[in-house]
Every structure is written in structure tokens, then in C-alpha cells.
Scaffold this active site. Structure first.
Site, mmCIF file in Angstrom:
data_model
loop_
_atom_site.group_PDB
_atom_site.id
_atom_site.type_symbol
_atom_site.label_atom_id
_atom_site.label_comp_id
_atom_site.label_asym_id
_atom_site.label_seq_id
_atom_site.Cartn_x
_atom_site.Cartn_y
_atom_site.Cartn_z
ATOM 1 N N HIS A 158 8.487 -2.103 3.516
ATOM 2 C CA HIS A 158 9.013 -2.234 2.376
ATOM 3 C C HIS A 158 9.692 -1.102 1.768
ATOM 4 O O HIS A 158 9.335 0.067 1.654
ATOM 5 C CB HIS A 158 7.914 -2.620 1.156
ATOM 6 C CG HIS A 158 8.232 -2.794 -0.041
ATOM 7 N ND1 HIS A 158 8.413 -4.027 -0.556
ATOM 8 C CD2 HIS A 158 8.488 -2.105 -1.234
ATOM 9 C CE1 HIS A 158 8.876 -3.997 -1.999
ATOM 10 N NE2 HIS A 158 8.840 -2.862 -2.183
ATOM 11 N N CYS A 159 11.075 -1.219 1.247
ATOM 12 C CA CYS A 159 11.813 -0.078 1.024
ATOM 13 C C CYS A 159 12.016 0.358 -0.508
ATOM 14 O O CYS A 159 12.240 -0.752 -1.183
ATOM 15 C CB CYS A 159 13.169 -0.356 1.568
ATOM 16 S SG CYS A 159 14.505 1.278 1.103
ATOM 17 N N PRO A 160 11.545 1.516 -0.836
ATOM 18 C CA PRO A 160 11.670 1.576 -2.287
ATOM 19 C C PRO A 160 12.946 1.898 -2.957
ATOM 20 O O PRO A 160 13.276 1.829 -3.937
ATOM 21 C CB PRO A 160 10.867 2.884 -2.576
ATOM 22 C CG PRO A 160 10.885 3.675 -1.166
ATOM 23 C CD PRO A 160 10.801 2.569 -0.146
#
Length: 215
Positions: free
Chosen positions: A73-75
Site C-alpha cells: 500500500h503506497c502512501p
């Protein structure tokens, strides 16, 4: 180039990373042991989503959904990087790296060749130098950062092992599959030179439903 950057960024943000759809009705999991004994062990059950999930799908605690071939999950994009948007995420990293190198090149050129049209005033020169130093540091940091992430993404694709699978130490999913076929699964079946173009075309297999709960 800047339009391509924002185009791939927006696509990576709003596109579906490969979310496993939830069932319309409650699923009976009583036959899971018989399925395992029959050799159908690739499909697993997500206790949070209460549904079957295909091989390599993992549950994201932030999105609260199961994602097919989830890498992380990429911020940056506030979205998971999975089966359906990994190509756009890689394009975004490439464009950021190219623009970082372009900015550094402009700074070097401005230092090598004196600007004849610039104000020769000392305070103006000092502000210009400060601006160049800040831009140089920012471009270098962004360039190094996205280069490291891009290298990690390519290693995950070529090694056929997502970031989640690396943490779980599952090993390569298909260790004998050719590298170009692994890349084409993510980037599409068109010519490799077209992979970096900000187009929305995905591999054909993504046109079919991810899962059919009626089967």
C-alpha cells in the site's frame, strides 16, 4: 512530460488495483477442507472480507479489501499497488526519475553557462544560487528515492515475488517463467518500447471479471 507524470499519477490513484469483489450473499465455507483434500489449495479464505480469494491475493488493512497480487500500500498514491495498477505506478516512478534528471541537468547548465539576460545584482545572484541549491537537493533526493522503489518493483516482477510475498518468505511463485513474459503480464502484450507510454491499455486478461462467486 509533466502532463504524462500527472496522468500516470492520477491513473495510479483512481484505478482499481485488483480488488476482489465481495459476494452478494453469505458464502458457505463448510467445504473448504474437502477442496483442500482435492488439491484446490491455491484459493484461500479471507476472514475479514468473508470471501474466497484467488492465489496471491492479500488483505490490505488500510483499504480493508483483498487485492490481487498485492505488492504494497503506497502512501504516495493513497492506494494499493496490485495487479491492475502496477504498470501505472511504474510509469509514475519513471517519469519522476526522468524529470529529476532533467532538473539537475538544467541546474548544471545554468552553472556552466553564464546567463547574459539575468540581473547582475549581487542579491539576485545569491537568491538564484540558493534556489538552484534547493532544487538540486530536492531533485537528487526524489531521483534517488524513486530509483530505489523502481528497482524494487522490477526485482519483484522479474523474481515473480511481490513485496508481501517477500515479507512472508514464500519464494518465487513461478520460478521458471521467462522474464519477458513476467514483464508483459504487468505492462501489456504490446511492444516493450510502448510500455512507458501513459496509455490505459491493460493486458487482455484484465478485461474478464476477477472472480465469479456463482461458480
Amino acid at each position: 512530460m509533466s502532463n504524462n507524470l500527472w496522468g500516470t499519477f492520477n491513473t495510479a490513484v483512481i484505478s482499481d488495483p485488483g480488488t476482489v469483489p465481495l459476494p452478494q450473499t453469505r458464502i458457505d465455507f463448510s467445504d473448504i477442507h474437502s477442496a483442500e483434500s482435492a488439491g484446490e489449495i491455491d484459493w484461500t479464505i479471507c476472514t475479514r472480507c468473508e470471501t474466497y480469494r484467488p492465489p496471491r491475493a492479500h488483505h490490505c488493512k488500510i483499504c480493508k479489501r483483498c487485492i490481487r497480487r498485492m505488492d504494497h500500500h503506497c502512501p504516495w498514491i493513497n492506494n494499493c499497488v496490485g495487479e491492475r495498477n502496477q504498470k501505472y505506478f511504474i510509469q509514475f516512478l519513471i517519469y519522476v526519475g526522468v524529470l529529476s534528471m532533467y532538473a539537475i541537468s538544467l541546474i548544471i547548465i545554468s552553472w556552466v553557462y553564464e546567463c547574459e539576460d539575468c540581473d547582475p545584482d549581487v542579491p539576485t545572484k545569491q537568491r538564484r544560487i540558493m534556489h538552484c541549491v534547493i532544487l538540486l537537493l530536492e531533485s537528487a533526493l526524489f531521483g534517488l528515492f524513486v530509483s530505489a522503489i523502481l528497482t524494487d518493483q522490477l526485482q519483484a516482477i522479474l523474481g515473480d515475488e511481490t513485496g508481501v510475498e517477500q515479507i512472508q518468505k514464500q519464494g518465487p511463485y513461478r520460478p521458471n517463467k521467462p522474464k519477458m513474459l513476467l514483464l508483459s503480464e504487468v505492462c501489456g502484450r504490446q511492444h516493450p518500447l510502448l510500455w512507458i507510454l501513459p496509455c490505459s491499455k491493460l493486458p487482455r486478461k484484465f478485461d474478464s471479471p476477477l472472480i465469479d462467486h456463482h461458480v
